[in-house]
Scaffold this motif. Structure first.
Motif, PDB file in Angstrom:
ATOM      1  N   MET A   1       0.847  -1.187   0.000  1.00  0.00           N
ATOM      2  CA  MET A   1       0.000   0.000   0.000  1.00  0.00           C
ATOM      3  C   MET A   1       0.888   1.245   0.000  1.00  0.00           C
ATOM      4  SD  MET A   1      -2.523   1.386   3.024  1.00  0.00           S
ATOM      5  CE  MET A   1      -2.675  -0.259   3.590  1.00  0.00           C
ATOM      6  N   LYS A   2       0.495   2.192  -0.838  1.00  0.00           N
ATOM      7  CA  LYS A   2       1.234   3.458  -0.859  1.00  0.00           C
ATOM      8  C   LYS A   2       0.871   4.270   0.376  1.00  0.00           C
ATOM      9  CE  LYS A   2      -0.260   4.278  -5.045  1.00  0.00           C
ATOM     10  NZ  LYS A   2      -0.549   4.909  -6.326  1.00  0.00           N
ATOM     11  N   GLU A   3       1.842   5.024   0.869  1.00  0.00           N
ATOM     12  CA  GLU A   3       1.633   5.855   2.044  1.00  0.00           C
ATOM     13  C   GLU A   3       2.311   7.204   1.862  1.00  0.00           C
ATOM     14  OE1 GLU A   3       1.548   2.532   5.617  1.00  0.00           O
ATOM     15  OE2 GLU A   3       3.457   3.469   5.127  1.00  0.00           O
ATOM     16  N   MET A   4       1.785   8.196   2.563  1.00  0.00           N
ATOM     17  CA  MET A   4       2.410   9.515   2.625  1.00  0.00           C
ATOM     18  C   MET A   4       2.008  10.155   3.944  1.00  0.00           C
ATOM     19  SD  MET A   4       0.184  12.121   0.185  1.00  0.00           S
ATOM     20  CE  MET A   4       0.331  11.163  -1.289  1.00  0.00           C
ATOM     21  N   THR A   5       2.720  11.198   4.309  1.00  0.00           N
ATOM     22  CA  THR A   5       2.362  11.959   5.501  1.00  0.00           C
ATOM     23  C   THR A   5       1.464  13.130   5.084  1.00  0.00           C
ATOM     24  OG1 THR A   5       4.237  13.454   5.341  1.00  0.00           O
ATOM     25  CG2 THR A   5       4.573  11.406   6.612  1.00  0.00           C
ATOM     26  N   ALA A   6       0.838  13.733   6.056  1.00  0.00           N
ATOM     27  CA  ALA A   6       0.017  14.913   5.782  1.00  0.00           C
ATOM     28  C   ALA A   6       0.881  16.040   5.214  1.00  0.00           C
ATOM     29  CB  ALA A   6      -0.709  15.359   7.046  1.00  0.00           C
ATOM     30  N   ALA A   7       2.114  16.160   5.707  1.00  0.00           N
ATOM     31  CA  ALA A   7       3.030  17.192   5.198  1.00  0.00           C
ATOM     32  C   ALA A   7       3.355  16.943   3.727  1.00  0.00           C
ATOM     33  CB  ALA A   7       4.304  17.225   6.037  1.00  0.00           C
ATOM     34  N   GLN A   8       3.545  15.691   3.336  1.00  0.00           N
ATOM     35  CA  GLN A   8       3.813  15.367   1.935  1.00  0.00           C
ATOM     36  C   GLN A   8       2.588  15.676   1.068  1.00  0.00           C
ATOM     37  OE1 GLN A   8       4.964  11.305   2.829  1.00  0.00           O
ATOM     38  NE2 GLN A   8       7.057  11.695   2.108  1.00  0.00           N
ATOM     39  N   LEU A   9       1.408  15.380   1.597  1.00  0.00           N
ATOM     40  CA  LEU A   9       0.175  15.704   0.873  1.00  0.00           C
ATOM     41  C   LEU A   9       0.075  17.205   0.646  1.00  0.00           C
ATOM     42  CD1 LEU A   9      -2.619  15.137  -0.323  1.00  0.00           C
ATOM     43  CD2 LEU A   9      -3.521  15.079   2.023  1.00  0.00           C
ATOM     44  N   LYS A  10       0.354  17.967   1.677  1.00  0.00           N
ATOM     45  CA  LYS A  10       0.304  19.427   1.558  1.00  0.00           C
ATOM     46  C   LYS A  10       1.290  19.926   0.499  1.00  0.00           C
ATOM     47  CE  LYS A  10       0.734  23.646   4.300  1.00  0.00           C
ATOM     48  NZ  LYS A  10       1.135  24.185   5.609  1.00  0.00           N
ATOM     49  N   VAL A  72      -9.529   1.388   5.033  1.00  0.00           N
ATOM     50  CA  VAL A  72     -10.235   1.743   3.801  1.00  0.00           C
ATOM     51  C   VAL A  72      -9.333   1.507   2.597  1.00  0.00           C
ATOM     52  CG1 VAL A  72     -11.253   3.659   2.489  1.00  0.00           C
ATOM     53  CG2 VAL A  72     -11.841   3.345   4.904  1.00  0.00           C
ATOM     54  N   CYS A  73      -8.073   1.869   2.707  1.00  0.00           N
ATOM     55  CA  CYS A  73      -7.128   1.639   1.600  1.00  0.00           C
ATOM     56  C   CYS A  73      -7.035   0.153   1.269  1.00  0.00           C
ATOM     57  CB  CYS A  73      -5.750   2.181   1.953  1.00  0.00           C
ATOM     58  SG  CYS A  73      -5.598   3.961   1.792  1.00  0.00           S
ATOM     59  N   ARG A  74      -6.894  -0.673   2.282  1.00  0.00           N
ATOM     60  CA  ARG A  74      -6.801  -2.122   2.044  1.00  0.00           C
ATOM     61  C   ARG A  74      -8.067  -2.640   1.355  1.00  0.00           C
ATOM     62  NH1 ARG A  74      -2.206  -3.696   4.087  1.00  0.00           N
ATOM     63  NH2 ARG A  74      -1.357  -2.781   5.992  1.00  0.00           N
ATOM     64  N   TYR A  75      -9.214  -2.158   1.798  1.00  0.00           N
ATOM     65  CA  TYR A  75     -10.496  -2.569   1.212  1.00  0.00           C
ATOM     66  C   TYR A  75     -10.582  -2.131  -0.251  1.00  0.00           C
ATOM     67  CZ  TYR A  75     -15.526  -3.105   0.573  1.00  0.00           C
ATOM     68  OH  TYR A  75     -16.757  -3.463   0.098  1.00  0.00           O
ATOM     69  N   LEU A  76     -10.283  -0.858  -0.514  1.00  0.00           N
ATOM     70  CA  LEU A  76     -10.374  -0.347  -1.885  1.00  0.00           C
ATOM     71  C   LEU A  76      -9.337  -1.003  -2.794  1.00  0.00           C
ATOM     72  CD1 LEU A  76     -11.097   3.439  -1.239  1.00  0.00           C
ATOM     73  CD2 LEU A  76     -12.681   1.722  -2.151  1.00  0.00           C
ATOM     74  N   ASN A  85      -2.544   5.933   1.580  1.00  0.00           N
ATOM     75  CA  ASN A  85      -2.954   6.246   2.946  1.00  0.00           C
ATOM     76  C   ASN A  85      -2.127   7.394   3.512  1.00  0.00           C
ATOM     77  OD1 ASN A  85      -4.204   5.964   5.487  1.00  0.00           O
ATOM     78  ND2 ASN A  85      -2.562   4.629   6.197  1.00  0.00           N
ATOM     79  N   VAL A  86      -2.800   8.353   4.150  1.00  0.00           N
ATOM     80  CA  VAL A  86      -2.111   9.421   4.886  1.00  0.00           C
ATOM     81  C   VAL A  86      -1.878   8.873   6.297  1.00  0.00           C
ATOM     82  CG1 VAL A  86      -2.191  11.801   5.701  1.00  0.00           C
ATOM     83  CG2 VAL A  86      -3.214  11.199   3.495  1.00  0.00           C
TER      84      VAL A  86
END
Length: 98
Positions: A1-10, A72-76, A85-86
């Protein structure tokens, strides 16, 4: 699963890149504020609202702390969606809220 932090999203959002964010928190949680471009689909509503999502897009999933959004990420992902996922959720978000 791909992941990022909220700071990376921003950071990604600040580049002007179109990001498809789904906030899976409960109604009472989003009442305190949501990321401006996010759409709100409660975690429990995801199965019945999956048809609203486009499998050709990448969705960034966020909750309060990253736990519900991981589920939710795993389900989708299991249903063929491209998700990220953040991991620190809204607790890590220090950007604008609406």
């Amino acid at each position: 699963m791909k992941e990022m932090t909220a700071a990376q999203l921003k950071q990604i959002m600040q580049t002007g890149e179109r990001v498809h964010i789904i906030d899976v928190r409960e109604d009472e949680e989003v009442a305190f504020g949501m990321i401006p471009s996010a759409i709100h689909i409660k975690m429990g509503d995801i199965p019945e609202r999956m048809s609203e999502l486009d499998k050709q897009k990448t969705y960034v999933i966020i909750c309060r702390s990253g736990v519900r959004s991981e589920h939710v990420c795993r389900y989708l992902e299991a249903h063929g969606y491209d998700v990220c996922n953040v991991i620190d959720g809204m607790l890590g978000w220090n950007g604008e809220l609406v």
